[in-house]
Write a protein that holds these residues in place. Structure first.
Motif, PDB file in Angstrom:
ATOM      1  N   GLY A  32       0.562  -1.291  -0.188  1.00  0.00           N
ATOM      2  CA  GLY A  32      -0.037  -0.018  -0.442  1.00  0.00           C
ATOM      3  C   GLY A  32       1.039   1.238   0.190  1.00  0.00           C
ATOM      4  O   GLY A  32      -0.072   1.950   0.008  1.00  0.00           O
ATOM      5  N   SER A  33       2.588   0.788   0.017  1.00  0.00           N
ATOM      6  CA  SER A  33       2.738   2.532  -0.085  1.00  0.00           C
ATOM      7  C   SER A  33       2.908   2.851  -1.566  1.00  0.00           C
ATOM      8  O   SER A  33       2.574   2.152  -2.708  1.00  0.00           O
ATOM      9  CB  SER A  33       4.195   2.237   0.884  1.00  0.00           C
ATOM     10  N   ASP A  34       4.048   3.741  -1.703  1.00  0.00           N
ATOM     11  CA  ASP A  34       4.393   4.348  -3.008  1.00  0.00           C
ATOM     12  C   ASP A  34       6.328   3.619  -3.008  1.00  0.00           C
ATOM     13  O   ASP A  34       6.576   4.181  -4.825  1.00  0.00           O
ATOM     14  CB  ASP A  34       4.206   6.003  -3.012  1.00  0.00           C
ATOM     15  N   THR A  35       6.152   2.476  -3.083  1.00  0.00           N
ATOM     16  CA  THR A  35       7.875   2.412  -3.538  1.00  0.00           C
ATOM     17  C   THR A  35       7.645   1.535  -4.862  1.00  0.00           C
ATOM     18  O   THR A  35       6.269   0.484  -4.193  1.00  0.00           O
ATOM     19  CB  THR A  35       8.494   0.650  -1.632  1.00  0.00           C
ATOM     20  N   CYS A  36       8.073   0.955  -5.356  1.00  0.00           N
ATOM     21  CA  CYS A  36       8.052   0.582  -6.434  1.00  0.00           C
ATOM     22  C   CYS A  36       8.801  -0.593  -6.713  1.00  0.00           C
ATOM     23  O   CYS A  36      10.583  -0.339  -7.071  1.00  0.00           O
ATOM     24  CB  CYS A  36       7.917   1.342  -8.303  1.00  0.00           C
ATOM     25  N   LEU A  37       8.654  -1.566  -6.857  1.00  0.00           N
ATOM     26  CA  LEU A  37      10.018  -2.983  -6.309  1.00  0.00           C
ATOM     27  C   LEU A  37       9.982  -3.742  -7.381  1.00  0.00           C
ATOM     28  O   LEU A  37       9.246  -4.143  -8.526  1.00  0.00           O
ATOM     29  CB  LEU A  37       9.156  -4.016  -5.452  1.00  0.00           C
ATOM     30  N   THR A  38      11.147  -4.086  -8.410  1.00  0.00           N
ATOM     31  CA  THR A  38      11.642  -4.817  -9.177  1.00  0.00           C
ATOM     32  C   THR A  38      12.295  -6.122  -9.194  1.00  0.00           C
ATOM     33  O   THR A  38      13.339  -5.588  -8.348  1.00  0.00           O
ATOM     34  CB  THR A  38      12.054  -3.901 -10.525  1.00  0.00           C
ATOM     35  N   LEU A  39      11.701  -7.297  -9.145  1.00  0.00           N
ATOM     36  CA  LEU A  39      12.592  -8.702  -8.828  1.00  0.00           C
ATOM     37  C   LEU A  39      13.264  -9.121 -10.210  1.00  0.00           C
ATOM     38  O   LEU A  39      12.071  -9.018 -10.884  1.00  0.00           O
ATOM     39  CB  LEU A  39      11.541  -9.295  -7.977  1.00  0.00           C
ATOM     40  N   VAL A  40      13.739  -9.491 -10.091  1.00  0.00           N
ATOM     41  CA  VAL A  40      15.224  -9.800 -11.289  1.00  0.00           C
ATOM     42  C   VAL A  40      15.448 -11.399 -10.756  1.00  0.00           C
ATOM     43  O   VAL A  40      16.314 -11.266  -9.873  1.00  0.00           O
ATOM     44  CB  VAL A  40      16.322  -8.826 -11.758  1.00  0.00           C
ATOM     45  N   GLU A  41      14.592 -12.397 -11.470  1.00  0.00           N
ATOM     46  CA  GLU A  41      15.238 -13.987 -11.706  1.00  0.00           C
ATOM     47  C   GLU A  41      15.165 -14.700 -12.685  1.00  0.00           C
ATOM     48  O   GLU A  41      14.516 -14.379 -13.992  1.00  0.00           O
ATOM     49  CB  GLU A  41      14.500 -14.080 -10.213  1.00  0.00           C
ATOM     50  N   ALA A  42      16.070 -15.234 -13.525  1.00  0.00           N
ATOM     51  CA  ALA A  42      16.734 -15.600 -14.321  1.00  0.00           C
ATOM     52  C   ALA A  42      16.168 -16.754 -14.435  1.00  0.00           C
ATOM     53  O   ALA A  42      15.845 -17.100 -15.576  1.00  0.00           O
ATOM     54  CB  ALA A  42      18.430 -15.905 -15.054  1.00  0.00           C
ATOM     55  N   ASP A  43      16.137 -16.990 -13.483  1.00  0.00           N
ATOM     56  CA  ASP A  43      15.296 -18.696 -13.811  1.00  0.00           C
ATOM     57  C   ASP A  43      13.858 -18.996 -13.642  1.00  0.00           C
ATOM     58  O   ASP A  43      13.074 -18.722 -12.792  1.00  0.00           O
ATOM     59  CB  ASP A  43      15.634 -19.624 -11.988  1.00  0.00           C
TER      60      ASP A  43
END
Length: 198
Positions: free
Chosen positions: A77-88
């Protein structure tokens, strides 16, 4: 660890999912399952509390989701924008399943870190991915000038800092981690490539 009832519920649901999926793909070892709350969850929540609010945040080599998924739950619910990087591909599918089932907001990039287009994030994290020197190679390309890296490290962190300083100049602060004796969160800022580096 002091979190809201909703956060605790979502964290429990996440632990149930990662435990279930770990029987099919390598997300969490049997030993780690026994200490998942004390080590992995608590460590991730501490990272979330150290980082500033309202940031563009990238997590490299997210694997089963530590620390990024607990961060997403903690900051729901916050304004943090998360990007998760995973090759598998299978691990990326797991991260998308968690996102859907827990109603979380983050982007999953199923690709190698080296293939990322240049972005300027304000926070970068990576847990048990590689040496600090290698992490700073990515940090240098991805993090904005005023951004920071938060890297959980173990007892050999002094040696990693020394090795990384052969190529990079940077400011750092070791923060004692709740994950256990000898563990720290290495807060890294102002990363510059040394003029005399090869």
């Amino acid at each position: 660890m002091s979190v809201s009832r909703e956060t605790s519920r979502d964290l429990s649901a996440y632990v149930a999912l990662i435990t279930k999926w770990s029987s099919a793909i390598n997300l969490l070892s049997r030993n780690d399952r026994a200490i998942v709350w004390e080590r992995h969850i608590a460590d991730a929540i501490q990272l979330s509390e150290v980082a500033p609010a309202g940031v563009d945040w990238i997590d490299l080599g997210s694997g089963g989701g530590f620390p990024a998924v607990p961060v997403a739950i903690h900051r729901k619910g916050s304004d943090t924008c998360l990007t998760l990087v995973e090759a598998d591909t299978r691990k990326a599918a797991f991260l998308r399943t968690v996102r859907r089932e827990l109603g979380l907001e983050y982007e999953v990039i199923n690709d190698r870190i080296e293939h990322l287009r240049t972005e300027r994030f304000e926070v970068v994290t990576a847990r048990a991915l590689s040496s600090l020197h290698r992490l700073l190679d990515h940090h240098y390309d991805l993090v904005a000038n005023n951004g920071l890296g938060l890297y959980p490290k173990g007892r050999t962190w002094h040696r990693e800092v020394e090795a990384a300083r052969r190529t990079y100049e940077f400011d750092f602060q070791p923060i004692t981690s709740v994950a256990g004796e000898g563990s720290i969160i290495l807060k890294v800022e102002n990363v510059r490539r040394r003029a005399d580096a090869g």
